[in-house]
Design a protein around this motif. Structure first.
Motif, PDB file in Angstrom:
ATOM      1  N   LEU A 338      36.129  14.878 -40.682  1.00  0.00           N
ATOM      2  CA  LEU A 338      36.456  16.197 -40.162  1.00  0.00           C
ATOM      3  C   LEU A 338      37.964  16.369 -40.242  1.00  0.00           C
ATOM      4  N   SER A 339      38.413  17.483 -40.817  1.00  0.00           N
ATOM      5  CA  SER A 339      39.853  17.722 -40.945  1.00  0.00           C
ATOM      6  C   SER A 339      40.480  17.780 -39.556  1.00  0.00           C
ATOM      7  N   PRO A 340      41.784  17.481 -39.443  1.00  0.00           N
ATOM      8  CA  PRO A 340      42.431  17.464 -38.117  1.00  0.00           C
ATOM      9  C   PRO A 340      42.233  18.737 -37.312  1.00  0.00           C
ATOM     10  N   ASP A 341      42.199  19.905 -37.993  1.00  0.00           N
ATOM     11  CA  ASP A 341      42.022  21.176 -37.287  1.00  0.00           C
ATOM     12  C   ASP A 341      40.564  21.599 -37.193  1.00  0.00           C
ATOM     13  N   ALA A 342      39.644  20.735 -37.661  1.00  0.00           N
ATOM     14  CA  ALA A 342      38.191  20.973 -37.603  1.00  0.00           C
ATOM     15  C   ALA A 342      37.739  22.154 -38.457  1.00  0.00           C
ATOM     16  N   GLN A 343      38.574  22.604 -39.394  1.00  0.00           N
ATOM     17  CA  GLN A 343      38.220  23.738 -40.246  1.00  0.00           C
ATOM     18  C   GLN A 343      37.383  23.322 -41.463  1.00  0.00           C
ATOM     19  N   VAL A 344      37.474  22.045 -41.860  1.00  0.00           N
ATOM     20  CA  VAL A 344      36.787  21.576 -43.067  1.00  0.00           C
ATOM     21  C   VAL A 344      36.012  20.310 -42.749  1.00  0.00           C
ATOM     22  N   LEU A 345      34.793  20.246 -43.256  1.00  0.00           N
ATOM     23  CA  LEU A 345      33.947  19.066 -43.117  1.00  0.00           C
ATOM     24  C   LEU A 345      33.712  18.475 -44.508  1.00  0.00           C
ATOM     25  N   ALA A 346      34.030  17.190 -44.680  1.00  0.00           N
ATOM     26  CA  ALA A 346      33.777  16.489 -45.940  1.00  0.00           C
ATOM     27  C   ALA A 346      32.579  15.578 -45.752  1.00  0.00           C
ATOM     28  N   LEU A 347      31.600  15.689 -46.635  1.00  0.00           N
ATOM     29  CA  LEU A 347      30.394  14.866 -46.588  1.00  0.00           C
ATOM     30  C   LEU A 347      30.284  14.055 -47.867  1.00  0.00           C
ATOM     31  N   ALA A 348      30.018  12.764 -47.727  1.00  0.00           N
ATOM     32  CA  ALA A 348      29.881  11.878 -48.887  1.00  0.00           C
ATOM     33  C   ALA A 348      28.496  11.266 -48.906  1.00  0.00           C
ATOM     34  N   GLU A 364      32.272  24.759 -50.313  1.00  0.00           N
ATOM     35  CA  GLU A 364      33.316  25.355 -51.156  1.00  0.00           C
ATOM     36  C   GLU A 364      33.695  24.487 -52.351  1.00  0.00           C
ATOM     37  N   GLU A 365      33.591  23.164 -52.227  1.00  0.00           N
ATOM     38  CA  GLU A 365      33.971  22.287 -53.332  1.00  0.00           C
ATOM     39  C   GLU A 365      33.003  21.114 -53.422  1.00  0.00           C
ATOM     40  N   THR A 401      41.725  22.272 -50.688  1.00  0.00           N
ATOM     41  CA  THR A 401      41.801  23.721 -50.875  1.00  0.00           C
ATOM     42  C   THR A 401      40.984  24.501 -49.849  1.00  0.00           C
ATOM     43  N   PRO A 402      39.799  24.023 -49.418  1.00  0.00           N
ATOM     44  CA  PRO A 402      39.105  24.760 -48.358  1.00  0.00           C
ATOM     45  C   PRO A 402      39.935  24.857 -47.079  1.00  0.00           C
ATOM     46  N   GLY A 403      40.760  23.837 -46.808  1.00  0.00           N
ATOM     47  CA  GLY A 403      41.626  23.879 -45.631  1.00  0.00           C
ATOM     48  C   GLY A 403      42.677  24.966 -45.747  1.00  0.00           C
ATOM     49  N   HIS A 404      43.278  25.124 -46.936  1.00  0.00           N
ATOM     50  CA  HIS A 404      44.266  26.184 -47.148  1.00  0.00           C
ATOM     51  C   HIS A 404      43.607  27.563 -47.031  1.00  0.00           C
ATOM     52  N   LEU A 441      48.047  25.364 -56.915  1.00  0.00           N
ATOM     53  CA  LEU A 441      46.875  24.633 -57.413  1.00  0.00           C
ATOM     54  C   LEU A 441      46.030  25.500 -58.345  1.00  0.00           C
ATOM     55  N   GLY A 442      46.425  26.750 -58.520  1.00  0.00           N
ATOM     56  CA  GLY A 442      45.701  27.638 -59.432  1.00  0.00           C
ATOM     57  C   GLY A 442      44.366  28.106 -58.906  1.00  0.00           C
ATOM     58  N   VAL A 443      44.220  28.144 -57.577  1.00  0.00           N
ATOM     59  CA  VAL A 443      42.921  28.539 -56.990  1.00  0.00           C
ATOM     60  C   VAL A 443      43.069  29.703 -56.006  1.00  0.00           C
ATOM     61  N   LEU A 444      44.181  30.402 -56.054  1.00  0.00           N
ATOM     62  CA  LEU A 444      44.366  31.549 -55.162  1.00  0.00           C
ATOM     63  C   LEU A 444      43.529  32.708 -55.647  1.00  0.00           C
TER      64      LEU A 444
END
Length: 446
Positions: A338-348, A364-365, A401-404, A441-444
């Motif tokens: 879980l990102s520090p600000d809880a905005q993004v969840l990464a699952l592996a 998102e990615e 990028t999902p965090g940004h 990053l070319g994703v805006l």
């Protein structure tokens, strides 16, 4: 009686002498040939007593060349969001940990080393690391101390904790020295995780049975927790150092509070609250940086985000904020970060990673086949800008990028409700920084 003539006798004697001479020469030639063969064998023998002729030597050389060629190659992976790959380990990496000051990343592998990486080099071409050797063993888990002056490892063969102190040298590097004695052996089952409280007051070790031990820094057991979950799959200390949580066979996450007195003396471990809502075993969970959010992923094929900023002493339960689908979790074990600000969840799952926006619950990615082996650890850096994973001989770092994007969405919403100019300027600055990061990053999205 008539005697034989002298010339005839002399001829017979000469004939017999010639035959004898020929026989002697033949025997001598045979003996010399045998000596030559024996000498040849002695000259061609190795120390182990086996003959080594040219043909055999060439065969062994070819075999050695073949072995070198068959050495496993480093897994190759490319992606537009791959920020860096750290590749100094010669064995598979099992664990990693970011220091609390954000300056270092520690990794341990089965090559009997712990590597300390400088995070400021992550986006550079060269990635520097310092090596600490693990004598006669190797580490499976590693954790930094809160003051970043030491780290603790779990020994694979010794089955105990070992502490390494870090002493800074004049050239800016570090010397790593193991403490004279390891912690005593207390666990009866394999270890699944270790942790050090950010307050520095205690260490946690959890095994795959139902045992969690709370230690002081001197290697004395303060408390033993029986999780009553049939088995433990994961356990961790919260960033605020108040809680220890675990998950396992049961469909919940259990959380305990580790209580200390005003003078810093240990008092007790008490049950705090539970995350209830999954319908099958929980694979993994994680805390946000402020411990006010938790995320979990279960064998029921879902992930959940929880609000844990509750008055549990008044029997208040955590709030379920979001539920998302992750079908891989129903068939294979999974990890999450879980990102520090809880905005993004990464699952592996396996060797792939998926990133979700927790505000909307959308994926998102995706990064497929990131490592040559199953992913063994997954973590955001303390800024939340990078996501790190390991699973073979490399650590791979991804731009978040999902965090940004989440920051852009949040700042745009807050700007509409901002009441004074100073607040608007601060929000606008954060919005611009996030947009610039996405643009670079070319994703805006326009």
């Amino acid at each position: 009686m008539e005697l034989p003539q002298i010339p005839e006798l002399m001829g017979l004697s000469l004939l017999l002498g010639l035959l004898a001479l020929m026989a002697t020469a033949a025997v001598a030639r045979g003996w010399l040939r045998a000596e030559d063969e024996t000498g040849g064998r002695s000259a061609g023998q190795k120390a182990n007593g086996f003959p080594l002729d040219k043909s055999l030597r060439s065969k062994k050389q070819k075999q050695h060349q073949r072995i070198r060629k068959e050495k496993p190659q480093q897994h190759n992976f490319t992606h537009r969001l791959l920020a860096a790959a750290l590749k100094s380990h010669s064995g598979n990496i099992s664990c990693m940990d970011f220091s609390s000051n954000g300056k270092y990343l520690a990794t341990c592998a089965d090559d009997r080393t712990v590597r300390i990486w400088s995070t400021k080099d992550f986006l550079q071409r060269e990635h520097r690391s310092m090596r600490a050797n693990v004598e006669l063993d190797h580490a499976t888990l590693v954790r930094f101390s809160p003051d970043c002056r030491a780290f603790v490892i779990w020994l694979a063969n010794g089955e105990t904790l070992r502490v390494f102190k870090m002493t800074k040298r004049e050239d800016g590097g570090y010397t790593f020295t193991a403490t004279p004695e390891d912690f005593p052996k207390k666990h009866k089952a394999p270890i699944i995780n270790i942790g050090i409280a950010d307050t520095g007051k205690f260490i946690m070790t959890a095994s795959s049975d139902t045992t969690i031990l709370i230690w002081n820094l001197k290697g004395q057991v303060l408390s033993t927790i029986n999780t009553n979950q049939m088995n433990n799959i994961h356990a961790a200390i919260s960033p605020c150092s108040r809680f220890v949580a675990s998950c396992g066979f049961t469909p919940d996450v259990k959380v305990w509070e580790v209580c200390f007195g005003k003078k810093g003396d240990f008092q007790e471990v008490v049950r705090a609250f539970e995350l209830k809502g999954h319908s099958a075993a929980v694979h993994f969970f994680a805390f946000s940086n402020d411990s006010r959010r938790m995320a979990s992923v279960s064998k029921d094929g879902t992930w959940k985000l929880w609000d844990t900023d509750v008055e549990y002493k008044k029997q208040q339960d955590p709030y379920l904020l979001r539920t998302g689908r992750f079908e891989d979790a129903s068939t294979v074990p999974c990890r999450l970060a879980l990102s520090p600000d809880a905005q993004v969840l990464a699952l592996a799952s396996g060797s792939s990673i998926h990133l979700y926006n927790t505000r909307r619950g959308e994926k998102e990615e995706s990064f497929e086949q990131v490592h040559g082996e199953c992913i063994t650890d997954l973590s955001f850096d303390i800024t939340g800008r990078l996501l790190a994973s390991c699973g073979d001989r490399a650590v791979r770092l991804f731009h978040n990028t999902p965090g940004h994007r989440a920051v852009v969405e949040e700042m745009q919403g807050l700007l509409k409700r901002a009441s004074n100019e100073s607040t608007r300027q601060r929000l606008q600055q954060q919005l611009t920084q996030a947009q610039e990061a996405l643009k670079s990053l070319g994703v805006l999205k326009k």
